[in-house]
Design a protein around this motif. Sequence first.
Motif, PDB file in Angstrom:
ATOM      1  N   PRO A 151       0.791  -1.234   0.000  1.00 57.64           N
ATOM      2  CA  PRO A 151       0.000   0.000   0.000  1.00 57.64           C
ATOM      3  C   PRO A 151       0.831   1.296   0.000  1.00 57.64           C
ATOM      4  O   PRO A 151       0.515   2.227  -0.747  1.00 57.64           O
ATOM      5  CB  PRO A 151      -0.855  -0.128   1.264  1.00 57.64           C
ATOM      6  CG  PRO A 151      -1.054  -1.612   1.405  1.00 57.64           C
ATOM      7  CD  PRO A 151       0.276  -2.194   0.993  1.00 57.64           C
ATOM      8  N   ASP A 176      -7.682   9.627  -8.207  1.00 57.39           N
ATOM      9  CA  ASP A 176      -8.383   8.963  -7.113  1.00 57.39           C
ATOM     10  C   ASP A 176      -7.340   8.119  -6.396  1.00 57.39           C
ATOM     11  O   ASP A 176      -6.754   7.218  -7.002  1.00 57.39           O
ATOM     12  CB  ASP A 176      -9.514   8.098  -7.659  1.00 57.39           C
ATOM     13  CG  ASP A 176     -10.402   7.531  -6.573  1.00 57.39           C
ATOM     14  OD1 ASP A 176     -10.238   7.916  -5.394  1.00 57.39           O
ATOM     15  OD2 ASP A 176     -11.266   6.702  -6.898  1.00 57.39           O
ATOM     16  N   SER A 203      -6.076   5.771  -3.087  1.00 60.01           N
ATOM     17  CA  SER A 203      -6.201   5.007  -1.850  1.00 60.01           C
ATOM     18  C   SER A 203      -4.901   4.229  -1.718  1.00 60.01           C
ATOM     19  O   SER A 203      -4.097   4.203  -2.652  1.00 60.01           O
ATOM     20  CB  SER A 203      -7.406   4.058  -1.885  1.00 60.01           C
ATOM     21  OG  SER A 203      -7.117   2.924  -2.670  1.00 60.01           O
ATOM     22  N   ASP A 204      -4.681   3.608  -0.602  1.00 57.70           N
ATOM     23  CA  ASP A 204      -3.446   2.853  -0.426  1.00 57.70           C
ATOM     24  C   ASP A 204      -3.360   1.652  -1.360  1.00 57.70           C
ATOM     25  O   ASP A 204      -2.283   1.210  -1.724  1.00 57.70           O
ATOM     26  CB  ASP A 204      -3.323   2.353   1.016  1.00 57.70           C
ATOM     27  CG  ASP A 204      -3.029   3.471   1.992  1.00 57.70           C
ATOM     28  OD1 ASP A 204      -2.622   4.560   1.561  1.00 57.70           O
ATOM     29  OD2 ASP A 204      -3.217   3.245   3.202  1.00 57.70           O
ATOM     30  N   GLU A 205      -4.506   1.117  -1.747  1.00 59.22           N
ATOM     31  CA  GLU A 205      -4.528  -0.095  -2.558  1.00 59.22           C
ATOM     32  C   GLU A 205      -4.559   0.173  -4.055  1.00 59.22           C
ATOM     33  O   GLU A 205      -4.163  -0.656  -4.847  1.00 59.22           O
ATOM     34  CB  GLU A 205      -5.740  -0.961  -2.188  1.00 59.22           C
ATOM     35  CG  GLU A 205      -5.670  -1.568  -0.806  1.00 59.22           C
ATOM     36  CD  GLU A 205      -6.130  -0.610   0.284  1.00 59.22           C
ATOM     37  OE1 GLU A 205      -6.781   0.409  -0.041  1.00 59.22           O
ATOM     38  OE2 GLU A 205      -5.836  -0.877   1.456  1.00 59.22           O
TER      39      GLU A 205
END
Length: 114
Positions: free
Chosen positions: A45, A70, A72-74
């Motif tokens: 991540p 956009d 996110s860590d994933e």
Amino acid sequence: MTTDERIENIVKILDEKKAEEIEVFNLEDADYIANYVVIANSLNPKHTVALYEHLKKDLKPLGETFLATDISDEWVVADLGDILIHIMIPEYRQRYSLETFLSELVENQKKKEA
């Protein structure tokens, strides 16, 4: 700068920063929101976000404009207008199987043209 050069820069940065399984999809002839899609695996991540930050830092001086992102860590999606970049952990890449979807777009377009 040509689109090929831009793609080459993106792939080079991702490769130098240890992204894995980098793939480029040419969707110019398909009915899709971008002409090209780049997909790469991150190691974890934190690496996902770090790869995006490296891209942004290295591409902006070359004139690239990040229209939307956009994060996110994933999974990070960066929209450069005609190029979409997806950086994700391997589990997400396997789960969402973007390669299958994008490959089907390309194949469907080839069938229409035949």
